[in-house]
Design an enzyme around this catalytic site. Sequence first.
Site, PDB file in Angstrom:
ATOM      1  N   LYS A  87     -23.961  72.293   8.036  1.00  0.00           N
ATOM      2  CA  LYS A  87     -24.927  72.347   9.153  1.00  0.00           C
ATOM      3  C   LYS A  87     -26.214  71.642   8.747  1.00  0.00           C
ATOM      4  O   LYS A  87     -26.753  70.826   9.502  1.00  0.00           O
ATOM      5  CB  LYS A  87     -25.250  73.799   9.499  1.00  0.00           C
ATOM      6  N   ASN A  88     -26.692  71.905   7.546  1.00  0.00           N
ATOM      7  CA  ASN A  88     -28.009  71.394   7.140  1.00  0.00           C
ATOM      8  C   ASN A  88     -27.993  69.936   6.714  1.00  0.00           C
ATOM      9  O   ASN A  88     -29.040  69.352   6.478  1.00  0.00           O
ATOM     10  CB  ASN A  88     -28.594  72.281   6.042  1.00  0.00           C
ATOM     11  N   CYS A 111     -39.765  81.316  12.972  1.00  0.00           N
ATOM     12  CA  CYS A 111     -38.525  82.047  13.246  1.00  0.00           C
ATOM     13  C   CYS A 111     -38.643  83.350  12.459  1.00  0.00           C
ATOM     14  O   CYS A 111     -39.672  83.634  11.841  1.00  0.00           O
ATOM     15  CB  CYS A 111     -37.311  81.236  12.808  1.00  0.00           C
ATOM     16  N   ARG A 141     -42.680  78.786   9.206  1.00  0.00           N
ATOM     17  CA  ARG A 141     -42.018  77.473   9.229  1.00  0.00           C
ATOM     18  C   ARG A 141     -42.957  76.357   9.715  1.00  0.00           C
ATOM     19  O   ARG A 141     -42.671  75.632  10.671  1.00  0.00           O
ATOM     20  CB  ARG A 141     -40.762  77.519  10.106  1.00  0.00           C
ATOM     21  N   VAL A 155     -44.980  72.714   9.899  1.00  0.00           N
ATOM     22  CA  VAL A 155     -44.541  71.329   9.649  1.00  0.00           C
ATOM     23  C   VAL A 155     -45.732  70.460   9.246  1.00  0.00           C
ATOM     24  O   VAL A 155     -45.728  69.241   9.447  1.00  0.00           O
ATOM     25  CB  VAL A 155     -43.815  70.739  10.884  1.00  0.00           C
ATOM     26  N   ASP A 156     -46.751  71.098   8.673  1.00  0.00           N
ATOM     27  CA  ASP A 156     -47.969  70.350   8.316  1.00  0.00           C
ATOM     28  C   ASP A 156     -47.687  69.188   7.370  1.00  0.00           C
ATOM     29  O   ASP A 156     -48.297  68.119   7.484  1.00  0.00           O
ATOM     30  CB  ASP A 156     -48.994  71.303   7.690  1.00  0.00           C
ATOM     31  N   GLN A 157     -46.722  69.363   6.477  1.00  0.00           N
ATOM     32  CA  GLN A 157     -46.423  68.287   5.522  1.00  0.00           C
ATOM     33  C   GLN A 157     -45.802  67.080   6.229  1.00  0.00           C
ATOM     34  O   GLN A 157     -46.084  65.932   5.858  1.00  0.00           O
ATOM     35  CB  GLN A 157     -45.465  68.805   4.436  1.00  0.00           C
ATOM     36  N   ASP A 212     -30.744  80.041   0.844  1.00  0.00           N
ATOM     37  CA  ASP A 212     -29.776  80.310   1.914  1.00  0.00           C
ATOM     38  C   ASP A 212     -28.598  81.143   1.438  1.00  0.00           C
ATOM     39  O   ASP A 212     -27.771  81.559   2.251  1.00  0.00           O
ATOM     40  CB  ASP A 212     -29.260  79.002   2.514  1.00  0.00           C
ATOM     41  N   ILE A 220     -39.050  81.153  -1.606  1.00  0.00           N
ATOM     42  CA  ILE A 220     -39.181  80.059  -0.635  1.00  0.00           C
ATOM     43  C   ILE A 220     -39.770  80.524   0.694  1.00  0.00           C
ATOM     44  O   ILE A 220     -40.710  79.921   1.210  1.00  0.00           O
ATOM     45  CB  ILE A 220     -37.809  79.369  -0.386  1.00  0.00           C
ATOM     46  N   ARG A 251     -24.864  80.212  15.217  1.00  0.00           N
ATOM     47  CA  ARG A 251     -25.679  78.997  15.002  1.00  0.00           C
ATOM     48  C   ARG A 251     -25.194  78.215  13.797  1.00  0.00           C
ATOM     49  O   ARG A 251     -25.330  77.006  13.749  1.00  0.00           O
ATOM     50  CB  ARG A 251     -27.142  79.395  14.784  1.00  0.00           C
TER      51      ARG A 251
HETATM   52  C1  EPZ Z   1     -34.233  73.708   5.432  1.00  0.00           C
HETATM   53  O1  EPZ Z   1     -35.259  74.246   6.246  1.00  0.00           O
HETATM   54  C2  EPZ Z   1     -32.950  74.404   5.851  1.00  0.00           C
HETATM   55  N1  EPZ Z   1     -32.674  74.127   7.265  1.00  0.00           N
HETATM   56  C3  EPZ Z   1     -33.083  75.906   5.631  1.00  0.00           C
HETATM   57  O2  EPZ Z   1     -31.831  76.507   5.961  1.00  0.00           O
HETATM   58  C4  EPZ Z   1     -33.369  76.149   4.154  1.00  0.00           C
HETATM   59  O3  EPZ Z   1     -33.549  77.538   3.931  1.00  0.00           O
HETATM   60  C5  EPZ Z   1     -34.631  75.390   3.748  1.00  0.00           C
HETATM   61  O4  EPZ Z   1     -34.478  73.988   4.038  1.00  0.00           O
HETATM   62  C6  EPZ Z   1     -34.944  75.526   2.262  1.00  0.00           C
HETATM   63  O5  EPZ Z   1     -33.859  75.066   1.521  1.00  0.00           O
HETATM   64  C7  EPZ Z   1     -32.152  72.926   7.595  1.00  0.00           C
HETATM   65  O6  EPZ Z   1     -31.922  72.078   6.746  1.00  0.00           O
HETATM   66  C8  EPZ Z   1     -31.877  72.697   9.054  1.00  0.00           C
HETATM   67  P1  EPZ Z   1     -38.501  73.563   4.020  1.00  0.00           P
HETATM   68  P2  EPZ Z   1     -36.723  73.545   6.241  1.00  0.00           P
HETATM   69  O7  EPZ Z   1     -39.284  72.586   4.815  1.00  0.00           O
HETATM   70  O8  EPZ Z   1     -36.588  72.095   6.069  1.00  0.00           O
HETATM   71  C9  EPZ Z   1     -42.799  75.563   3.727  1.00  0.00           C
HETATM   72  C10 EPZ Z   1     -30.382  78.032   6.988  1.00  0.00           C
HETATM   73  O9  EPZ Z   1     -30.218  79.245   6.837  1.00  0.00           O
HETATM   74  N2  EPZ Z   1     -43.271  74.372   4.451  1.00  0.00           N
HETATM   75  O10 EPZ Z   1     -37.877  73.118   2.744  1.00  0.00           O
HETATM   76  O11 EPZ Z   1     -37.459  74.041   7.429  1.00  0.00           O
HETATM   77  C11 EPZ Z   1     -41.911  76.447   4.597  1.00  0.00           C
HETATM   78  O12 EPZ Z   1     -42.673  77.354   5.347  1.00  0.00           O
HETATM   79  C12 EPZ Z   1     -31.774  77.460   7.041  1.00  0.00           C
HETATM   80  O13 EPZ Z   1     -29.454  77.205   7.111  1.00  0.00           O
HETATM   81  C13 EPZ Z   1     -44.630  74.209   4.714  1.00  0.00           C
HETATM   82  O14 EPZ Z   1     -45.445  75.056   4.353  1.00  0.00           O
HETATM   83  O15 EPZ Z   1     -37.354  74.196   4.930  1.00  0.00           O
HETATM   84  C14 EPZ Z   1     -41.056  77.166   3.569  1.00  0.00           C
HETATM   85  O16 EPZ Z   1     -41.786  78.289   3.081  1.00  0.00           O
HETATM   86  C15 EPZ Z   1     -32.846  78.538   6.939  1.00  0.00           C
HETATM   87  N3  EPZ Z   1     -45.048  73.104   5.388  1.00  0.00           N
HETATM   88  C16 EPZ Z   1     -40.911  76.137   2.444  1.00  0.00           C
HETATM   89  O17 EPZ Z   1     -41.959  75.176   2.649  1.00  0.00           O
HETATM   90  C17 EPZ Z   1     -44.175  72.132   5.813  1.00  0.00           C
HETATM   91  O18 EPZ Z   1     -44.620  71.132   6.418  1.00  0.00           O
HETATM   92  C18 EPZ Z   1     -39.584  75.396   2.468  1.00  0.00           C
HETATM   93  O19 EPZ Z   1     -39.426  74.857   3.765  1.00  0.00           O
HETATM   94  C19 EPZ Z   1     -42.802  72.309   5.529  1.00  0.00           C
HETATM   95  C20 EPZ Z   1     -42.370  73.418   4.854  1.00  0.00           C
END
Ligand code: EPZ
Length: 420
Positions: A22-23, A116, A121, A123-125, A307, A329, A399
């Site tokens: 999925k990811n 969620c 979650r 997306v500032d980065q 995950d 995380i 999902r």
């Molecule tokens: C991906 O989410 C996966 N989803 C998640 O899987 C997975 O848990 C996560 O990566 C970590 O491995 C998909 O790939 C669709 P991140 P993502 O950006 O990209 C913080 C599942 O169960 N952050 O690596 O959203 C964020 O809040 C799902 O399949 C910022 O602060 O994760 C988190 O604490 C759940 N600012 C950490 O970084 C940002 O701009 C990691 O988030 C982006 C992220």
Amino acid sequence: MDKFKIIGKSRIAGEVVISGSKNAALPLLAAMLLPSDETVLHNVPTLKDTDTLIKLIAGMGVAIKKEGNTVIADARHVANYYAPYELVRTMRASILVLGALLGRFGEAEVSLPGGCSIGSRPVDQHLKAFEAMGATILVENGYVKAKAPAGGRLMGCDFAFDMVTVGGTENVIMAASLARGTTRLENCACEPEVVDLANMLVAMGAKIDGIGTPTMIIEGVESLHGCEYSVIADRIETGSYLAGALMSEGDVLTTNTSAELLHPVLKKFEAMGATITTGDDWIRAVMKGRPKAVDIRTQVHPGFPTDMQAQLMAVCCLADGTSTIIENIFENRFMHVPELNRMGANIRIDGHTAIVTGVESFMPAPVMATDLRASMSLVMAAACADGESIIDRIYHIDRGYDNVESKLKSLGVNIERIKG
Ligand code: EPZ
């Protein structure tokens, strides 16, 4: 809302074919917006999340269709660069179309995904990186309105993420592939799903060095062409089913997958006493007796994946001893704890640490799924409890787990979906 009725106690044993990740499928589907001709993507899982993203891309005027596990998209003509809240709020990874649209068309209007249950979650980065590439970012009324500098193309730049972000890395390498000049990205995520996306972009003609490492160099090209590609196996689905063997003195063979994708998980399974054997495209877990207690801390790849935290916690609940699980995380990824405790587990939370004192067995109970991966931990716990359990809100599991009932039935789980 649909529910699951599960009657245990089952020995979880049998063979299950693993679906595409999925990811990985989600960013790969977003990347199908980049070429101005046809792309064919195989091994796409059939999930609510992938269906939602396909609907979103179709709403942009792209000719996209799914035939079995193959998606064919022709992004020759894209009528709009808009991702509406109605769809994005149901599938937050839709934010991944932002990088593709901005990279190819120089503009996009994408709803902010919102949080969620497991965390805010942000997306500032993602946005910080696009601004570093010259984009103007306006956030209003819950939408990100992004525009490349005059001339319509982003500019390559040097950028380092403040923290490792899977989605951020994916969004930016898609945009950088079509930027003017070279982008040096540091502190990148190295998850297999990020590697899968980078490999497909290269198959489309992108120039990317350092794939799978924290530093990637992307030399922008004028345009990308379609390709034929296949999604990697779902390492989390694989680990979720193998975990069932450890909870029930079981024997689970997962096929169409690869041990390369989940080494840290397999090492923990072995530390808990499982016998793990592997081949080119299969992994088998055999368990005798109770699992041993272990200590886990979730980390970015190649550390233990967040995950798999809930699923491994369910194994620890039955371990002979006390385990500690630290979730590094996400800020709120222990919601399965009160539900597991309702089933007789003995888990105490102290901040980001869960202390799990093993018990002999789970008790059947009515419980509620709270998020995607927590759902599977409750399903496996219910299968190992002696009696009938009802799991509510199982839309979460739909999902992210393809064909979940039939796969669980093939592993000996007595499960029935009750239409809500
Ligand atoms: C991906 O989410 C996966 N989803 C998640 O899987 C997975 O848990 C996560 O990566 C970590 O491995 C998909 O790939 C669709 P991140 P993502 O950006 O990209 C913080 C599942 O169960 N952050 O690596 O959203 C964020 O809040 C799902 O399949 C910022 O602060 O994760 C988190 O604490 C759940 N600012 C950490 O970084 C940002 O701009 C990691 O988030 C982006 C992220």
